[in-house]
Design a protein around this motif. Structure first.
Motif: not given
Length: 505
Positions: A222-243
């Motif tokens: 999930s994080l890789e595909v968002n970074k691949k296309y330079h999506h700026p809103v990554l908070l949901l990925d960060y929360i998922a890794f935190g969990d």
């Protein structure tokens, strides 16, 4: 011959002028459509960046323009965006109102896609209201509506629907996840990377308790595909890794990802569900408690409690802003209706005048007698005073607030969402005076006091707000306690006298 030539010439010139006029109108309408589409795209971009207030604002602007040119498709699409933004602002009742407005449009009745999109908002609304059976029914309807639709929007909505069905049917979750993949493969990855990200995160969450390797794999995808296309809103990925790291008891790593999520929210001015940001501080506080760092635990706990207080204010501000837009929408609709009525009156008057003129000419032709002019007499109408069964104080307020009084009364009787907002405009001192007496009053209590202030009795309030008489009596009793009203005093009269006294002092 000359007369014939002049006649043909004049007819040709008239035709050219008519053609140029039509071209001008078409060009102007095309420019309006272009503006509307730009606003709708801005609204969609705001939705994808989790900015619900901007989504609502742009959709409302598009709706005003679409109604002016009576473009049913764009009216429907703007109502859809307004309903969706209100849903995410936790205003489910108002969201349902705009779903209904969109459903009534001719375009909606013939478009299965927009019908499915409106049902998708209903799913979210029903879920948040705890009406899961109704939510499941809407999900089934969406699948039936879109099963033969090959358009991009239909594919995206259908895969999202399968994902939600999988959350409800946990035993079949992998089956529905595969259906999601199959749908997304039909489109270029660049166009569906956000949906892929949601799918990967959903799978990672399903594996979180039982298979940590699979969970990490999907969160990372999930994080890789968002970074691949330079999506700026990554908070949901960060929360998922935190969990994930919290579940693995790697508390320092979990705290690091939660802090990244908080930073991302600030940098992108994102507005996830209103409580999401606050919950992050609570999670960090709890984790510091587990690592034995009591000072940091207390620090983040204090921030959490402070934000919870701000949350109530922020919710009220967002709701007031949204209600302001809704109220303006009602006024715009009233103006549109008034404009149409005036046009019909002018057309009707014109037809009557033409008929009268033709009738006059016909009578003049068939008779040499003079037709006496018809004299018109002015008829004076007496303004009979309307008597209301209310106290003199309310009569006084009615006169000073007129014509807003009647509008506010109608909004109250219809249990309209904009009632209290409009009431505040009509009686700006009301809330100020009550909060001076008791600063702890909630919006729901202020609204209830507004009903009392307008002279509604217990049965009326129960009827118009769809509550039981017993519930209204309890609420009235609570108001008496908050204001310390003596048992021998009438709550309504006491409230009116309080406002009048404050006003005169």
């Amino acid at each position: 011959m000359v007369k014939v030539f002049n006649s043909v010439k004049n007819s040709f010139l008239f035709f050219i002028l008519l053609l140029l006029s039509n071209l001008s109108v078409c060009r102007a309408q095309n420019n309006e459509i272009k503006k509307i589409d730009e606003l709708l795209q801005k609204s969609e971009n705001s939705f994808r960046n989790l900015n619900d207030l901007d989504q609502l604002r742009y959709a409302k602007q598009a709706n005003v323009l679409a109604r002016k040119i009576n473009n049913s498709q764009r009216i429907t699409e703007s109502y859809f965006s307004m309903a969706r933004s209100l849903s995410f602002l936790e205003m489910q009742k108002e969201s349902f109102i705009y779903i209904s407005k969109a459903s009534e449009q001719p375009y909606s009745k013939k478009s299965t896609l927009i019908q499915a999109q409106l049902k998708d908002i209903k799913v979210y609304n029903y879920y948040h209201l705890g009406l899961h059976t109704q939510a499941k029914k809407e999900l089934t309807d969406i699948v039936n509506l879109l099963k033969d639709d090959k358009s991009k929007k239909a594919i995206l909505l259908l895969q999202k629907t399968y994902l939600v069905i999988g959350l409800y049917k946990t035993d079949s979750a992998r089956y529905y996840a595969q259906l999601c993949f199959n749908k997304l493969k039909q489109l270029p990855e660049k166009e569906v990377y956000l949906e892929l990200s949601d799918l990967y995160r959903g799978l990672g969450t399903q594996f979180l308790k039982n298979n940590k390797d699979s969970s990490f794999y999907y969160f990372n995808k999930s994080l890789e595909v968002n970074k691949k296309y330079h999506h700026p809103v990554l908070l949901l990925d960060y929360i998922a890794f935190g969990d994930y790291y919290s579940e693995q008891k790697e508390y320092k790593e979990a705290i690091s990802y939660y802090q990244k999520a908080i930073q991302n929210i600030k940098e992108q001015s994102a507005t996830p569900e209103l409580s999401a940001n606050n919950d992050l501080y609570k999670k960090i506080s709890d984790l510091y408690g587990k690592t034995g760092e009591k000072q940091k635990q207390a620090e983040y706990e204090q921030i959490y409690f402070g934000l919870q207080k701000k949350l109530i204010s922020e919710r009220t501000k967002n709701i007031n802003y949204a209600l302001h837009i809704i109220l303006n929408d009602k006024q715009d609709q009233y103006k549109d209706s008034e404009r149409r009525d005036n046009m019909y009156i002018l057309i009707g008057t014109g037809i009557l005048l033409i008929m009268a003129f033709l009738g006059y000419k016909l009578l003049r032709k068939n008779s040499e007698k003079k037709i006496p002019d018809t004299e018109t007499a002015d008829v004076s109408q007496e303004n009979n005073p309307i008597l209301y069964n209310k106290t003199p104080e309310i009569d006084e307020l009615q006169i000073t607030a007129n014509p807003a009084y009647h509008e506010v009364m109608e909004l109250a009787k219809n249990n309209d969402a904009s009632f209290y907002f409009r009431f505040q405009e009509a009686y700006p001192e009301f809330q100020k005076k009550l909060l001076e007496y008791n600063p702890g009053l909630r919006v729901s209590e202020l609204t209830f006091c507004a009903y009392l202030f307008l002279g509604f009795n217990t049965k009326d309030i129960a009827k118009y707000t769809f509550k039981s008489v017993h519930t209204i009596r309890n609420r009235k009793q609570n108001i008496r306690k908050k204001f310390n009203i003596q048992s021998d005093q009438d709550a309504e009269f006491w409230l009116i006298n309080l406002i009048k006294t404050k006003k005169n002092s």
